[in-house]
Write an enzyme that holds these catalytic residues in place. Structure first.
Site, short mmCIF file in Angstrom:
data_model
loop_
_atom_site.label_atom_id
_atom_site.label_comp_id
_atom_site.label_asym_id
_atom_site.label_seq_id
_atom_site.Cartn_x
_atom_site.Cartn_y
_atom_site.Cartn_z
N LYS A 296 0.76 -1.22 -0.11
CA LYS A 296 -0.08 0.07 0.02
C LYS A 296 0.89 1.38 0.08
O LYS A 296 2.09 1.06 0.17
CB LYS A 296 -0.87 -0.30 1.03
CG LYS A 296 -1.85 -1.24 1.15
CD LYS A 296 -2.32 -1.28 2.74
CE LYS A 296 -3.65 -2.42 2.73
NZ LYS A 296 -4.16 -2.27 3.89
N HIS A 297 0.37 2.25 -0.25
CA HIS A 297 1.04 3.39 -0.40
C HIS A 297 1.33 3.99 1.00
O HIS A 297 0.77 3.82 2.19
CB HIS A 297 0.28 4.82 -1.04
CG HIS A 297 0.11 4.41 -2.49
ND1 HIS A 297 1.09 4.38 -3.49
CD2 HIS A 297 -1.21 4.23 -3.27
CE1 HIS A 297 0.72 4.41 -4.59
NE2 HIS A 297 -0.68 4.20 -4.48
N ALA A 298 2.88 4.54 1.27
CA ALA A 298 2.90 5.17 2.43
C ALA A 298 2.15 6.12 2.88
O ALA A 298 1.63 6.87 2.05
CB ALA A 298 4.35 5.62 2.39
N ALA A 306 4.32 -0.09 -3.50
CA ALA A 306 3.28 0.76 -4.21
C ALA A 306 3.59 1.99 -4.60
O ALA A 306 3.14 2.55 -5.72
CB ALA A 306 2.05 0.93 -3.43
N ASP A 307 4.76 2.78 -4.06
CA ASP A 307 5.03 3.99 -4.25
C ASP A 307 5.84 4.08 -5.55
O ASP A 307 6.44 5.05 -6.13
CB ASP A 307 5.75 4.71 -3.01
CG ASP A 307 4.87 4.86 -1.96
OD1 ASP A 307 3.52 5.28 -2.13
OD2 ASP A 307 5.17 4.69 -0.82
#
EC number: 2.3.1.78
Length: 663
Positions: A296-298, A306-307
């Site tokens: 997942k994004h930070a 994800a980033d």
């Protein structure tokens, strides 16, 4: 969607004997067909391994608390949670337990649970709470009445683990309070399915590449025939998002004398493979990534898997813009007509993006008051337009003598683009000026934080600083993303869009760095050593810039790495990674031919179709189905891998049928 039609070259080859054509088909299917079969077999084995009874997810067996504890104290655990039982032996002292994640920078503590005082000596009171296991936790126990700290500890809880925290008096001459943490039941290893999936996927890629290499060695003539016949497919592939192409409807214009056809760039499989890697990772994380936090994004500063994918896609789009534009101009297309095509493609990307990010077909009529305007394709469209127009305005023929120059210190690929570099530096100066000098009402100038409970709750409505303020001022809160990743840890309440206006400037910068990679590939073609030296130099230079900007720290640097802001350090860091990936892919795929790019090559050739398709059909079977245990990483991971593999299969089938979606 358009299907590729037979070209004149294909018609001329149509007169070959049936035996030769059969040999070519056999050669094509012997490599790609076996590769596909191996891929499907591996996906089946992976699904069976992950879903096998008694696998890695021992939640049902291990999440149960001890029998002697009252059922009311038991928490219904969800994914990425553990059960914490607090026992209070202190007489006349009520406790308040506070919690915060160690990844929440300068955050306020949040109340976790209140524990009443012990009714009598030797009989502790108790309370239960669920705690996050995604990151390390910081617990602070305060005397509720006096608001005085009793004890404090840091610990990384494990998923579905069962823990007890005993608070008691210790009499060693001086009365002291001790907090002892004990493990009642061990947590599960929720990361094991990821390790299994990675090893199986790596093994599949190695086996497929090895088989294809053996096939090429055993039947070299068929391999040559296959390569020749596939050239027509390459000529018909559209340059979606600037992908290099051999054909264009504008090639009927008269060719200017200043452009030489001898410099026509070849199609590079490493470029398509890199695009496919970014795209497949994007599909996987968008589908959930098994619900693991690192997919997942930070929440704010820092990087997760994800980033990585979106900036890589932007980077390789920039490379393809230069390769494609050079090819088109060398075939005689006028700049005016090419400008119209660039504008039309950008317009379509923006329109498709707005449609995708507003999926209202199941929620009734769409309200224009709530339409989200920014998005991934919207940013790609704007970035593509700016970078493509910039290159078109200052386009120059690739000098022939550059390809034969032997000096490794030549900077012709940079000096020939000094007007573009000047404008890019102006744009970056604009980003820095707006970010650090623009006054934002109620917020400190130059603020880069998440707001919410970050910075000790001083600036709750300042999420994103100038970037958030510009979006809210020009677009309005209702037209922005309503569930930013910062809300997870920092509990932000204002809308913030990670694809906002200000960050688009740095996506343009990143795409232009991709243009630079494309120029290196074309200016020094057939000179592998010079290409690799320049890739290495750019990788190191950008990496050193990132080190200076961040001070090798997640939060303490001048400009932290931040995907939500698309900060300058984020661009330099991800561009450094991108040059390193090309440094590996180019010699392995294009020079030595040790790997064909399978399976990433196929979605890389049909990127728009795969991206739009995976967004539109996300909630449809067979890409999603009801899970037996919705709180199991294992089941989510299996579902997401199967869905991603299906899009690889779809891309492969479309490639075999020569169907590509171009805009």
């Amino acid at each position: 969607m358009t299907g590729a039609r037979a070209s004149a070259a294909e018609q001329r080859r149509a007169g070959r004997s049936g035996q030769a054509r059969a040999a070519e088909r056999a050669a094509g299917m012997s490599g790609a067909g076996r590769a596909l079969a191996a891929l499907l077999l591996a996906a089946s084995v992976l699904s069976a391994a992950l879903l096998a009874p008694g696998g890695s997810s021992g939640r049902d067996a291990q999440a149960a608390p001890p029998r002697d504890l009252d059922k009311k104290r038991h928490a219904e655990l969800k994914m990425d949670q553990a059960l914490l039982l607090i026992h209070n032996e202190l007489l006349w002292t009520n406790l308040t337990v506070y919690w915060k994640s160690e990844c929440c920078y300068h955050c306020l503590f949040q109340v976790l649970v209140n524990v009443p005082q012990s009714p009598k000596a030797g009989k502790p009171s108790a309370a239960a709470a669920s705690v996050s296991t995604q990151h390390g936790s910081i617990l602070q126990l305060n005397d509720t009445l006096e608001e005085k700290e009793v004890c404090r500890l840091e610990y990384r809880f494990g998923e579905f683990g069962n823990y007890s925290l005993l608070v008691k008096n210790i009499h060693n001459g001086v009365s002291e309070i001790a907090c002892d943490l004990a493990v009642n039941e061990d947590p599960v290893d929720s990361n094991l399915p990821v390790s299994i999936a990675f090893l199986i996927g790596l093994a599949v890629i190695i086996v497929i590449s090895f088989l294809r290499l053996l096939l090429s060695l055993d039947d070299f003539n068929n391999w040559i025939s296959k390569a020749i016949s596939s050239r027509e497919t390459d000529r018909l592939i559209n340059s979606e998002l600037g992908s290099p192409s051999r054909t264009d409807p504008l090639d009927g214009d008269v060719q200017p004398a200043t452009w030489r056809l001898s410099a026509l760039p070849p199609r590079l499989r490493s470029v398509d493979t890199f695009r496919g890697i970014a795209l497949i990772l994007m599909v996987f994380v968008n589908y959930g990534g098994g619900k693991y936090w690192y997919f997942k994004h930070a929440s704010w500063n820092g990087l997760t898997v994800a980033d990585l994918v979106f900036p890589w896609f932007v980077f390789i789009m920039g490379s393809s813009i230069f390769l494609s534009m050079t090819s088109i101009l060398q075939r005689g297309c006028s700049k005016f007509r090419l400008l119209g095509k660039i504008a039309w493609r950008s317009f379509l990307l923006i329109c498709i993006g707005i449609i995708i990010v507003n999926p209202n077909y199941c929620l009734g009529p769409l309200s224009w008051d709530k339409v989200r305007i920014p998005g991934v394709l919207q940013r790609l469209g704007v970035t593509y337009f700016v970078v493509a127009v910039l290159e078109l305005l200052f386009a120059k023929p690739v000098p022939e003598h550059c390809a034969s120059e032997r000096s490794c210190l030549s900077l012709r690929d940079i000096t020939s683009s000094w007007p573009q570099w000047l404008l890019i530096l102006v744009l970056e100066g604009l980003w820095l000026g707006l970010t650090f000098l623009l006054p934002v009402p109620g917020c400190p100038t130059g603020y880069l934080g998440p707001g919410g409970i970050g910075d000790f709750g001083k600036y709750p409505n300042c999420t994103g600083g100038a970037a958030g303020y510009i979006d809210r001022l020009l677009l309005g809160d209702d037209h922005l993303y309503q569930h930013p990743s910062s809300a997870v840890l920092y509990h932000t309440e204002v809308a913030y869009d990670p694809e906002g206006i200000l960050g688009t400037i740095n996506s343009i910068v990143m795409a232009f760095l991709g243009v630079q990679a494309g120029k290196i590939l074309l200016y020094y073609k057939a000179r592998t050593k010079d290409i690799l030296i320049r890739f290495t130099a750019w990788c190191c230079i950008l990496g050193l810039i990132s080190v200076a900007l961040t001070k090798v720290s997640e939060n303490e640097g001048f400009i932290p790495v931040n995907k939500n802001l698309w900060s300058l350090s984020y661009v330099t860091t991800l561009s450094s990674f991108a040059f390193f990936i090309l440094l590996v892919l180019y010699p392995v795929v294009d020079v030595k031919g040790l790997w064909t790019g399978t399976p990433f090559f196929y979605p890389g050739m049909n990127s728009i179709l795969v991206y739009v398709g995976h967004e539109v059909f996300e909630n449809y079977f067979p890409f999603q189905w009801k899970l037996k245990d919705n709180q199991s990483h294992k089941e989510h991971l299996t579902q997401n891998i199967v869905a991603t593999a299906l899009w690889v299969l779809i891309a492969y089938i479309l490639y075999r049928k020569k169907i590509f979606w171009k805009i």
